[in-house]
Design a protein around this motif. Structure first.
Motif, PDB file in Angstrom:
ATOM      1  N   THR A 125      57.120  44.199 -11.625  1.00 58.33           N
ATOM      2  CA  THR A 125      58.555  44.335 -11.801  1.00 58.33           C
ATOM      3  C   THR A 125      58.848  45.750 -12.285  1.00 58.33           C
ATOM      4  OG1 THR A 125      60.520  43.232 -12.696  1.00 58.33           O
ATOM      5  CG2 THR A 125      58.656  43.486 -14.199  1.00 58.33           C
ATOM      6  N   HIS A 126      60.134  46.020 -12.554  1.00 58.42           N
ATOM      7  CA  HIS A 126      60.543  47.326 -13.049  1.00 58.42           C
ATOM      8  C   HIS A 126      60.914  47.214 -14.528  1.00 58.42           C
ATOM      9  CE1 HIS A 126      61.286  47.628  -8.680  1.00 58.42           C
ATOM     10  NE2 HIS A 126      61.010  48.899  -8.817  1.00 58.42           N
ATOM     11  N   LEU A 127      60.697  48.307 -15.253  1.00 55.98           N
ATOM     12  CA  LEU A 127      60.953  48.299 -16.698  1.00 55.98           C
ATOM     13  C   LEU A 127      61.428  49.670 -17.160  1.00 55.98           C
ATOM     14  CD1 LEU A 127      60.575  46.978 -19.551  1.00 55.98           C
ATOM     15  CD2 LEU A 127      58.256  47.927 -19.533  1.00 55.98           C
ATOM     16  N   THR A 158      53.886  56.061  -5.617  1.00 54.37           N
ATOM     17  CA  THR A 158      54.955  56.804  -4.935  1.00 54.37           C
ATOM     18  C   THR A 158      56.332  56.219  -5.199  1.00 54.37           C
ATOM     19  OG1 THR A 158      54.799  55.422  -2.962  1.00 54.37           O
ATOM     20  CG2 THR A 158      53.418  57.416  -3.019  1.00 54.37           C
ATOM     21  N   ASP A 159      56.439  54.897  -5.395  1.00 60.47           N
ATOM     22  CA  ASP A 159      57.733  54.211  -5.420  1.00 60.47           C
ATOM     23  C   ASP A 159      58.549  54.517  -4.158  1.00 60.47           C
ATOM     24  OD1 ASP A 159      59.693  52.477  -6.369  1.00 60.47           O
ATOM     25  OD2 ASP A 159      60.694  54.022  -7.558  1.00 60.47           O
ATOM     26  N   THR A 160      57.914  54.622  -3.023  1.00 63.03           N
ATOM     27  CA  THR A 160      58.632  54.731  -1.753  1.00 63.03           C
ATOM     28  C   THR A 160      59.674  53.618  -1.678  1.00 63.03           C
ATOM     29  OG1 THR A 160      56.583  55.420  -0.692  1.00 63.03           O
ATOM     30  CG2 THR A 160      58.319  54.579   0.753  1.00 63.03           C
ATOM     31  N   ALA A 179      50.139  52.295  -6.506  1.00 68.03           N
ATOM     32  CA  ALA A 179      50.292  51.080  -7.320  1.00 68.03           C
ATOM     33  C   ALA A 179      51.718  50.514  -7.357  1.00 68.03           C
ATOM     34  CB  ALA A 179      49.806  51.355  -8.749  1.00 68.03           C
ATOM     35  N   HIS A 180      52.652  51.138  -6.616  1.00 70.42           N
ATOM     36  CA  HIS A 180      54.042  50.635  -6.634  1.00 70.42           C
ATOM     37  C   HIS A 180      54.793  51.275  -5.474  1.00 70.42           C
ATOM     38  CE1 HIS A 180      57.884  49.686  -9.118  1.00 70.42           C
ATOM     39  NE2 HIS A 180      58.292  50.200  -7.972  1.00 70.42           N
ATOM     40  N   ALA A 181      55.207  50.444  -4.521  1.00 74.10           N
ATOM     41  CA  ALA A 181      55.959  50.964  -3.374  1.00 74.10           C
ATOM     42  C   ALA A 181      56.893  49.864  -2.879  1.00 74.10           C
ATOM     43  CB  ALA A 181      55.018  51.384  -2.255  1.00 74.10           C
ATOM     44  N   HIS A 182      57.873  50.280  -2.107  1.00 70.92           N
ATOM     45  CA  HIS A 182      58.786  49.334  -1.460  1.00 70.92           C
ATOM     46  C   HIS A 182      58.727  49.626   0.037  1.00 70.92           C
ATOM     47  CE1 HIS A 182      61.004  48.287  -5.293  1.00 70.92           C
ATOM     48  NE2 HIS A 182      60.471  49.443  -5.637  1.00 70.92           N
ATOM     49  N   TYR A 183      57.846  48.929   0.754  1.00 67.79           N
ATOM     50  CA  TYR A 183      57.711  49.247   2.183  1.00 67.79           C
ATOM     51  C   TYR A 183      59.029  49.073   2.940  1.00 67.79           C
ATOM     52  CZ  TYR A 183      57.727  44.855   4.828  1.00 67.79           C
ATOM     53  OH  TYR A 183      58.132  43.710   5.465  1.00 67.79           O
ATOM     54  N   GLY A 232      56.664  48.867 -13.444  1.00 69.82           N
ATOM     55  CA  GLY A 232      57.051  50.112 -12.785  1.00 69.82           C
ATOM     56  C   GLY A 232      57.949  50.964 -13.659  1.00 69.82           C
ATOM     57  N   HIS A 233      57.622  52.233 -13.790  1.00 63.95           N
ATOM     58  CA  HIS A 233      58.380  53.280 -14.502  1.00 63.95           C
ATOM     59  C   HIS A 233      58.056  53.324 -15.994  1.00 63.95           C
ATOM     60  CE1 HIS A 233      60.276  54.047 -10.758  1.00 63.95           C
ATOM     61  NE2 HIS A 233      60.791  52.832 -10.701  1.00 63.95           N
ATOM     62  N   ALA A 234      58.545  52.382 -16.797  1.00 64.09           N
ATOM     63  CA  ALA A 234      58.189  52.346 -18.230  1.00 64.09           C
ATOM     64  C   ALA A 234      58.381  53.714 -18.895  1.00 64.09           C
ATOM     65  CB  ALA A 234      56.747  51.844 -18.394  1.00 64.09           C
TER      66      ALA A 234
HETATM   67 ZN   LIG Z   1      60.326  50.476  -7.455  1.00 70.02          ZN
END
Ligand SMILES: [Zn+2]
Length: 426
Positions: free
Chosen positions: A227-229, A317-319, A72-76, A266-268
């Motif tokens: 987004t990130h939080l 994963t947040d790759t 549900a959250h990655a940075h290819y 993302g994160h929270a």
């Molecule tokens: Zn991220």
């Protein structure tokens, strides 16, 4: 029409809300019937074969047929810098992420890394990912073109940054709006692709840019926003300095229309009681990225407390801030993070988070992530004895979950025996 044989696992309820035995249906000798890219039946092998006697059969033996994993959250664009050593979030972005992301204006580089990313994620049984791209529209084009060629359900958006970022990686409020709108109109709903409005996070967007993206989301509420939080304390303090008029970090997004159903936060990790209440009330999804949180030293997500409060939670994963492409490794890290907060998550809860839970967080809970009639036939077939160490432990198992847990804790891409995308083996 085709039939796959193996163990089958179906979640009929959320195992955080219902007892595990009531939430899960397991067939030790099960079958999945697939036609035209969708699951048409799941049940005991004998019954399914009798119902479709002419269908060709692929027998996966004792392997577990699962929905494909949903990241549900990655940075290819960070594929090639995964596992870069050291430092804290802001240093990590400046040292590794931004120099690499600056290369994605080159369509050939973007295509090369997007192809590599999907090769790696499919090898790990991940059939849907939600990714950040870079500020370059070319990076979004590359992601969607590669996903489309593979027939994947995949989601991404142009990362927007117009402050506190290198000049080579900065857009403006207007260009972020214009480029995002054009990419959304070009790609959203094409085949199985979905656009995601993507401000990187509050510190790298001006109030004008956040407001412009909030307006775009208002015009297109059918798409997701990511987004990130509240990942690290230093970041939260910085947001407080940058947005003194906001009540807190959540309010920075809320006041410009970037909070609501389909907001993927993302994160929270470090949330105040007010922020928790507001996120739940708004129907936002919280995306837990445990390998990233330990790798960058961010903190321990409150899975138990947030589940009890009724939040929508996905797993990711947040790759490449995360240290693995594998959702198995990610489940293991989620287990470990919860243990450090005093909770032992059940393997059924971990598996649900990586499949149906993440799908629900993406508002795709009736489309992917569950082994049931009508769902898209994106599947991962899991070898529960993929290494000597796992095999000798699994041989002692007396229940399904005792057999699955060693693969969660010790498994990797060797455990992925087969992957099906839209019913086609890849
Ligand atoms: Zn991220």
């Amino acid at each position: 029409m085709q039939i796959l044989l193996g163990q089958t696992l179906t979640f009929e309820a959320d195992p955080f809300q219902a007892p595990v035995d009531a939430a899960v249906r397991h067939e030790a000798r099960g079958a999945v019937a697939i036609d035209a890219g969708r699951i048409v039946a799941v049940g005991p092998a004998d019954e399914i074969r009798a119902a479709y006697p002419a269908a060709p059969v692929t027998d996966h033996g004792q392997a577990l047929i699962s929905p494909g994993f949903v990241d549900a959250h990655a940075h290819y664009p960070q594929t090639a810098i995964i596992a870069s050593w050291g430092k804290r979030l802001i240093d990590w972005l400046n040292s590794y992420t931004f120099p690499e992301e600056a290369r994605f204006g080159d369509p050939a580089h973007a295509a090369r890394i997007a192809a590599r990313y999907f090769d790696l994620t499919l090898a790990n049984g991940t059939t849907t990912a939600v990714s950040y791209a870079t500020i370059h529209p070319e990076s979004v084009e590359a992601f969607f073109a590669q996903a489309q060629a593979r027939g994947l359900r995949a989601l991404a958006g142009k990362t927007c940054m117009d402050e506190n970022a290198p000049a080579t990686l900065s857009d403006t409020a207007q260009s972020a709006y214009d480029d995002s709108k054009r990419l959304l109109e070009r790609w959203h709903g094409v085949d199985r692709l979905g656009y995601v409005i993507t401000p990187r996070f509050a510190p790298t967007s001006s109030p004008d840019q956040l407001a412009a993206l909030g307006s775009l989301w208002g015009e297109h509420p059918e798409v997701l926003m990511q987004t990130h939080l509240s990942e690290q304390h230093e970041e939260i303090a910085w947001v407080g300095e940058l947005f003194p008029e906001a009540r807190d970090y959540v309010d920075v997004y809320d006041r410009v229309g970037l909070l609501g159903p389909g907001a993927l936060m993302g994160h929270a990790i470090h949330l105040s009681p007010r922020e928790r209440d507001r996120l739940r009330e708004a129907g936002a999804s919280l995306i837990h990225c445990p390998t990233s949180n330990t790798f960058i030293g961010s903190g321990l997500f409150d899975m138990e407390g947030l589940q009890k409060q009724g939040h929508l939670i996905g797993l990711a994963t947040d790759t490449g801030g995360g240290s693995s492409f594998s959702m198995l490794r990610t489940m293991a890290a989620a287990y470990e993070v919860a243990q450090l907060r005093g909770t032992a998550l059940h393997p059924a809860q971990l598996w649900w988070l990586a499949t149906a839970g993440s799908a629900r967080a993406l508002r795709l809970g009736d489309t992917i992530g569950t082994l049931a009639p009508g769902f898209e036939a994106d599947l991962a077939v899991i070898d529960l004895a993929s290494t000597p160490a796992i095999a000798q432990r699994a041989a002692r198992a007396e229940t399904l979950w005792e057999a699955v847990f060693p693969t969660i804790m010790m498994g990797d891409d060797r455990a992925i025996a087969a992957v099906y995308v839209g019913g086609a083996r890849v």
